[in-house]
Design an enzyme around this catalytic site. Sequence first.
Site, PDB file in Angstrom:
ATOM      1  N   GLU A  54      72.690  71.718  26.041  1.00 56.84           N
ATOM      2  CA  GLU A  54      71.673  72.767  25.984  1.00 56.84           C
ATOM      3  C   GLU A  54      71.062  73.121  27.338  1.00 56.84           C
ATOM      4  O   GLU A  54      70.687  74.266  27.575  1.00 56.84           O
ATOM      5  CB  GLU A  54      70.575  72.350  24.992  1.00 56.84           C
ATOM      6  CG  GLU A  54      69.658  73.459  24.527  1.00 56.84           C
ATOM      7  CD  GLU A  54      68.434  73.630  25.427  1.00 56.84           C
ATOM      8  OE1 GLU A  54      67.768  74.676  25.304  1.00 56.84           O
ATOM      9  OE2 GLU A  54      68.143  72.722  26.237  1.00 56.84           O
ATOM     10  N   ASP A  59      71.934  69.254  41.209  1.00 58.79           N
ATOM     11  CA  ASP A  59      71.564  68.708  42.509  1.00 58.79           C
ATOM     12  C   ASP A  59      72.571  69.287  43.499  1.00 58.79           C
ATOM     13  O   ASP A  59      73.685  68.772  43.666  1.00 58.79           O
ATOM     14  CB  ASP A  59      71.635  67.177  42.472  1.00 58.79           C
ATOM     15  CG  ASP A  59      71.132  66.538  43.764  1.00 58.79           C
ATOM     16  OD1 ASP A  59      71.175  67.211  44.821  1.00 58.79           O
ATOM     17  OD2 ASP A  59      70.721  65.366  43.720  1.00 58.79           O
ATOM     18  N   ILE A 116      65.507  69.873  30.555  1.00 62.66           N
ATOM     19  CA  ILE A 116      65.518  68.865  31.623  1.00 62.66           C
ATOM     20  C   ILE A 116      65.123  69.529  32.946  1.00 62.66           C
ATOM     21  O   ILE A 116      65.254  70.740  33.112  1.00 62.66           O
ATOM     22  CB  ILE A 116      66.880  68.173  31.767  1.00 62.66           C
ATOM     23  CG1 ILE A 116      67.945  69.163  32.271  1.00 62.66           C
ATOM     24  CG2 ILE A 116      67.315  67.566  30.434  1.00 62.66           C
ATOM     25  CD1 ILE A 116      69.308  68.505  32.546  1.00 62.66           C
ATOM     26  N   HIS A 133      62.428  64.691  21.744  1.00 66.90           N
ATOM     27  CA  HIS A 133      61.878  64.887  20.404  1.00 66.90           C
ATOM     28  C   HIS A 133      62.092  63.621  19.563  1.00 66.90           C
ATOM     29  O   HIS A 133      62.831  63.624  18.577  1.00 66.90           O
ATOM     30  CB  HIS A 133      62.537  66.086  19.727  1.00 66.90           C
ATOM     31  CG  HIS A 133      62.306  67.379  20.434  1.00 66.90           C
ATOM     32  ND1 HIS A 133      61.049  67.949  20.562  1.00 66.90           N
ATOM     33  CD2 HIS A 133      63.167  68.226  21.062  1.00 66.90           C
ATOM     34  CE1 HIS A 133      61.159  69.085  21.238  1.00 66.90           C
ATOM     35  NE2 HIS A 133      62.432  69.268  21.556  1.00 66.90           N
ATOM     36  N   ASP A 167      60.795  73.028  27.112  1.00 64.50           N
ATOM     37  CA  ASP A 167      61.362  72.831  28.446  1.00 64.50           C
ATOM     38  C   ASP A 167      60.300  72.250  29.359  1.00 64.50           C
ATOM     39  O   ASP A 167      59.088  72.293  29.068  1.00 64.50           O
ATOM     40  CB  ASP A 167      61.882  74.162  28.989  1.00 64.50           C
ATOM     41  CG  ASP A 167      62.817  73.975  30.184  1.00 64.50           C
ATOM     42  OD1 ASP A 167      63.307  72.849  30.395  1.00 64.50           O
ATOM     43  OD2 ASP A 167      63.062  74.961  30.913  1.00 64.50           O
ATOM     44  N   ASN A 221      59.905  79.558  26.239  1.00 68.34           N
ATOM     45  CA  ASN A 221      61.083  78.705  26.184  1.00 68.34           C
ATOM     46  C   ASN A 221      61.308  78.055  27.541  1.00 68.34           C
ATOM     47  O   ASN A 221      60.731  77.031  27.858  1.00 68.34           O
ATOM     48  CB  ASN A 221      62.283  79.545  25.735  1.00 68.34           C
ATOM     49  CG  ASN A 221      63.488  78.735  25.351  1.00 68.34           C
ATOM     50  OD1 ASN A 221      63.790  77.722  25.961  1.00 68.34           O
ATOM     51  ND2 ASN A 221      64.220  79.191  24.344  1.00 68.34           N
ATOM     52  N   ASP A 267      66.043  82.286  27.355  1.00 73.27           N
ATOM     53  CA  ASP A 267      66.088  80.836  27.132  1.00 73.27           C
ATOM     54  C   ASP A 267      65.778  80.129  28.454  1.00 73.27           C
ATOM     55  O   ASP A 267      64.780  80.431  29.093  1.00 73.27           O
ATOM     56  CB  ASP A 267      67.459  80.440  26.562  1.00 73.27           C
ATOM     57  CG  ASP A 267      67.410  79.168  25.736  1.00 73.27           C
ATOM     58  OD1 ASP A 267      66.915  78.151  26.233  1.00 73.27           O
ATOM     59  OD2 ASP A 267      67.867  79.185  24.570  1.00 73.27           O
TER      60      ASP A 267
END
Length: 362
Positions: A54, A59, A116, A133, A167, A221, A267
């Site tokens: 998702e 990096d 993330i 979650h 997020d 989001n 998103d």
Amino acid sequence: MSRLLRNVIIGLVVAVCIVSVLGWRFLSAAGYFTGIRAEVPADCTEIASVPGPEDIAIDRERGLAYVGALDWRAMMRGDKAVRGGIYVIDLKAPRDEWALAPVTPNEPADFKPHGISLYIGADGKRRLFVVNHAEAGNAIEIFDIAEDGTLAHVKSVADPLLVSPNDVVAVGPDAFYATNDHGSKGVGAQLSDLLLLRNANVVYYDGTAMRKAADMLLFPNGINVSPDGATIYVAESLGAALHVYTRDPATGALTARDYTRLGTGLDNIDVEPDGSLLIAAHPNMLAFIRHASDPKHLSPSQVVRIEPGKQGGGKAGTIYLNLGEQLSGSSVAAGYNDLMLIGNVFEKKILVCKQTKEFKSF
């Protein structure tokens, strides 16, 4: 006709009108009336994945892409034992060797990742922040990143203000902002969507305490920060808009600065080194909802590129748009040089596509 019957009829007519208006508003916001005239193709290859890659954070200095993945359909079926993971792709390897390698630590045991965020300190130390979650309650998990990309759990940050976190964006070794896509849970969240209530928010954690930083949002989001740390971007899914806030680095306070309606269900946001934004989107949220329950129902995938102007405004356009055959339910597009890695909510693949700078209308 008696007065009672007349009042009943009038009441029914008024009720039908109200329901019709509310229904039209929701369908419009969810993209039901959005027509896709033509696809915007890209030169893409696939990477095999676990279900639901998702969110992706890259990096760029080390050439590593971190992928947060969870089997969301298993979650929706009520499988409480499902455990998601964090994976890494070595982007320094030849393209045909790109693959997901697990780096998920044993802690926390109940790990259901969502958004993330990668944080790189001035000293070069790296941390990964992850929305979790867990059954015991929502939390933001903080991990230290070793030289080889593996993770070590540092701590969990839980707070009653983390109602429905989606997020997260790290702005310090212990500080972050997180979006709550709803201001309530259960039936209240469903009513918020149907009535398009602006009762969701952004919260800020300074390393010690959490507080609201922005509110009156409609399904916020994705969230991210500009390279200089002075601007926070928040994407609305049902609001189909991008909010821009000026950030006070000393206090974490956010001041609304700009608002751009993009007309698609936004998103996750990726911020590239030059300050440009890549935002994955769902042009038809209803198709996405149907896809969530049945993979045979395709959901269009879109990537929007935004080049913010120095004095406000800027340019925006679609650089990828597919009806769902190539990829359904795009949730993130993370840029790496002239490429972008496109993740999704449910499928077992990630697209690696050429990133064009040519905008198409959407």
